[in-house]
Design a protein around this motif. Structure first.
Motif, short mmCIF file in Angstrom:
data_model
loop_
_atom_site.label_atom_id
_atom_site.label_comp_id
_atom_site.label_asym_id
_atom_site.label_seq_id
_atom_site.Cartn_x
_atom_site.Cartn_y
_atom_site.Cartn_z
N ARG A 273 0.84 -1.21 0.00
CA ARG A 273 0.00 0.00 0.00
C ARG A 273 0.87 1.25 0.00
O ARG A 273 0.55 2.23 -0.68
N TRP A 274 1.97 1.22 0.76
CA TRP A 274 2.86 2.39 0.80
C TRP A 274 3.47 2.64 -0.58
O TRP A 274 3.57 3.77 -1.03
N LEU A 275 3.87 1.57 -1.26
CA LEU A 275 4.47 1.72 -2.58
C LEU A 275 3.47 2.26 -3.60
O LEU A 275 3.85 3.02 -4.50
N VAL A 276 2.22 1.87 -3.47
CA VAL A 276 1.19 2.40 -4.38
C VAL A 276 1.07 3.91 -4.22
O VAL A 276 0.88 4.65 -5.20
N ARG A 277 1.21 4.38 -2.99
CA ARG A 277 1.11 5.82 -2.74
C ARG A 277 2.40 6.56 -3.12
O ARG A 277 2.42 7.79 -3.15
N HIS A 278 3.47 5.84 -3.38
CA HIS A 278 4.75 6.46 -3.74
C HIS A 278 5.25 5.81 -5.03
O HIS A 278 6.18 4.97 -5.01
N PRO A 279 4.67 6.16 -6.16
CA PRO A 279 4.98 5.47 -7.42
C PRO A 279 6.40 5.67 -7.92
O PRO A 279 6.83 4.96 -8.83
N ARG A 280 7.16 6.61 -7.36
CA ARG A 280 8.54 6.78 -7.85
C ARG A 280 9.47 5.68 -7.32
O ARG A 280 10.61 5.57 -7.76
N PHE A 281 8.99 4.87 -6.36
CA PHE A 281 9.80 3.78 -5.81
C PHE A 281 9.61 2.52 -6.65
O PHE A 281 8.48 2.11 -6.96
N HIS A 282 10.74 1.88 -7.02
CA HIS A 282 10.72 0.65 -7.80
C HIS A 282 11.59 -0.38 -7.07
O HIS A 282 12.76 -0.10 -6.75
N LEU A 283 11.02 -1.54 -6.79
CA LEU A 283 11.74 -2.57 -6.03
C LEU A 283 12.31 -3.63 -6.97
O LEU A 283 11.64 -4.08 -7.91
N HIS A 284 13.57 -4.03 -6.70
CA HIS A 284 14.26 -5.07 -7.47
C HIS A 284 14.78 -6.10 -6.46
O HIS A 284 15.65 -5.77 -5.63
N PHE A 285 14.25 -7.31 -6.52
CA PHE A 285 14.60 -8.32 -5.53
C PHE A 285 15.75 -9.20 -6.04
O PHE A 285 15.75 -9.64 -7.18
N THR A 286 16.72 -9.44 -5.15
CA THR A 286 17.82 -10.35 -5.49
C THR A 286 17.29 -11.78 -5.52
O THR A 286 16.28 -12.09 -4.87
N PRO A 287 17.94 -12.68 -6.25
CA PRO A 287 17.52 -14.09 -6.20
C PRO A 287 17.69 -14.65 -4.79
O PRO A 287 18.51 -14.15 -4.01
N THR A 288 16.93 -15.66 -4.46
CA THR A 288 17.11 -16.29 -3.16
C THR A 288 18.53 -16.85 -3.05
O THR A 288 19.10 -17.34 -4.02
N SER A 289 19.08 -16.78 -1.85
CA SER A 289 20.45 -17.27 -1.57
C SER A 289 21.49 -16.59 -2.44
O SER A 289 22.49 -17.18 -2.83
N ALA A 290 21.27 -15.32 -2.75
CA ALA A 290 22.23 -14.57 -3.58
C ALA A 290 22.40 -13.16 -3.04
O ALA A 290 22.35 -12.18 -3.78
N SER A 291 22.62 -13.07 -1.74
CA SER A 291 22.79 -11.75 -1.12
C SER A 291 24.05 -11.04 -1.61
O SER A 291 24.18 -9.83 -1.46
N TRP A 292 24.99 -11.79 -2.22
CA TRP A 292 26.23 -11.19 -2.74
C TRP A 292 25.94 -10.18 -3.85
O TRP A 292 26.80 -9.37 -4.19
N LEU A 293 24.74 -10.22 -4.42
CA LEU A 293 24.38 -9.25 -5.45
C LEU A 293 24.06 -7.88 -4.88
O LEU A 293 24.00 -6.90 -5.61
N ASN A 294 23.84 -7.81 -3.57
CA ASN A 294 23.47 -6.55 -2.93
C ASN A 294 24.73 -5.90 -2.34
O ASN A 294 25.33 -6.42 -1.40
N LEU A 295 25.11 -4.76 -2.89
CA LEU A 295 26.37 -4.12 -2.49
C LEU A 295 26.38 -3.67 -1.03
O LEU A 295 27.45 -3.51 -0.44
N VAL A 296 25.21 -3.44 -0.44
CA VAL A 296 25.20 -2.98 0.94
C VAL A 296 25.75 -4.07 1.87
O VAL A 296 26.25 -3.76 2.97
#
Length: 362
Positions: A273-296
């Motif tokens: 619901r929050w994302l619907v109210r904030h359309p400028r946000f776009h989520l990209h999910f990493t594959p499962t068991s692949a946290s190495w793709l996330n630089l943070v």
């Protein structure tokens, strides 16, 4: 007027020229031999020893020595001569036997070989076994872990996230977001004994727990800056508050692309619901068991190494103050993590690894 001993002219036959050219081009040629071949080719082109030495970054005496050897022995003069020393006492068959035992068997009472046991069964000394293992980069005492993602959309997600790193969209901010949950505020039961010459820092093995905190962090993939927020709980409501913090920190005219893992708090109805109210946000999910793709995750590793792992915190508040101070220090001189591999290179590497383990027999 030229003084000194005249340098004899150096000419090459067609066969010699072809051989030297081939040595300079072959990737398997030893670097020393390739350099000698280049020097002789330069000398044959009429260049002086001084000029050849300058181009090859060696001394003039080195050029003169190889020039003289070539004139005396031709091509054979450029090859390495046998080195002096005692003859080998370990045969190729013995080396092969050690390698075969190391790679294909294990001792009856252990899961891996030690130098002591290998020396006993092979009849060689421990130092010899150690040299053989070092020469072939074998370390039986070490083990590493791995986990391959079983996500059915693995390829699509890898291409999506790597594309954001290598070719970020215009008028947008790419943020790598994750939570480091349940960070413990640990203090030692007795004071630390500081490091001194000849003595490492010492601390008690036991510790006191003073509560936990959770860090929500967003790493700007382009600049390396961190947006951080601490909460005592790790729920969807805290994640929504962090999204609001990101929304306030990012200029309103920019789109926001968030790289996230598949944790449940990122996909609840309240977040949708929050994302619907904030359309400028776009989520990209990493594959499962692949946290190495996330630089943070790389930044979290630095935080643990520099602030948490060896820190002593007398309260949760002290731990949170240390974390926020590290975030401020990071943002004072941020350095981004540079992603270099393309999606095709990553997928090819995963394919090679899958091929290796498919024939491992386990």
């Amino acid at each position: 007027m030229r003084t000194g001993r005249p340098i004899p002219p150096l000419t090459l036959s067609t066969e010699e020229s072809d051989t030297l050219e081939r040595w300079t081009r072959r990737s398997t040629t030893a670097q020393g031999l390739a350099q000698r071949a280049r020097m002789i080719l330069s000398c044959a082109a009429g260049k002086s020893n001084t000029r050849v030495a300058r181009e090859a970054r060696v001394t003039k005496q080195t050029v003169g020595r190889w020039r003289t050897r070539f004139l005396a022995e031709r091509i054979d003069g450029l090859l390495d001569e046998p080195r002096p020393g005692a003859p080998r006492t370990v045969t190729d068959a013995q080396i092969e036997a050690v390698l075969t035992r190391t790679l294909e068997t294990h001792p009856a009472d252990a899961t891996h070989w030690s130098t002591r046991w290998m020396a006993k069964v092979s009849g060689l000394s421990r130092s010899t076994v150690n040299r053989i293992w070092r020469a072939f980069a074998l370390q039986p005492h070490r083990t590493e872990t791995f986990k391959l993602s079983k996500d059915p959309l693995f390829i699509e997600k890898v291409r999506d996230i790597v594309g954001l790193y290598l070719n970020p969209p215009d008028r947008a901010l790419v943020l790598c977001v994750d939570e480091k949950s349940q960070i413990q505020a640990l203090d030692r039961t007795q004071p630390l004994l500081p490091m001194r010459p000849g003595q490492a820092e010492r601390r008690t093995h036991d510790y006191l727990r003073h509560g936990t905190t959770s860090l929500f962090a967003a790493l700007d993939a382009k600049t390396g800056k961190i947006i951080g927020q601490l909460h005592r709980h790790h729920r969807a409501i805290e994640f929504r508050k962090f999204l609001e913090t990101i929304d306030a920190a990012v200029p309103a005219d920019l789109a926001v692309h968030l790289i996230l893992d598949n944790y449940g708090t990122h996909k609840t109805p309240s977040i949708h619901r929050w994302l619907v109210r904030h359309p400028r946000f776009h989520l990209h999910f990493t594959p499962t068991s692949a946290s190495w793709l996330n630089l943070v995750e790389r930044w979290f590793a630095l935080l643990s190494e520099k602030q948490i792992k060896r820190g002593a915190h007398v309260s949760t508040r002290a731990l949170e103050a240390a974390i926020m101070a590290y975030i401020a220090l990071t943002n004072s001189s941020p350095k981004p993590f540079i992603w270099t591999k393309t999606a095709d290179e990553i997928l090819a590497s995963v394919a090679r690894f899958c091929h290796r383990i498919s024939g491992s027999g386990h």
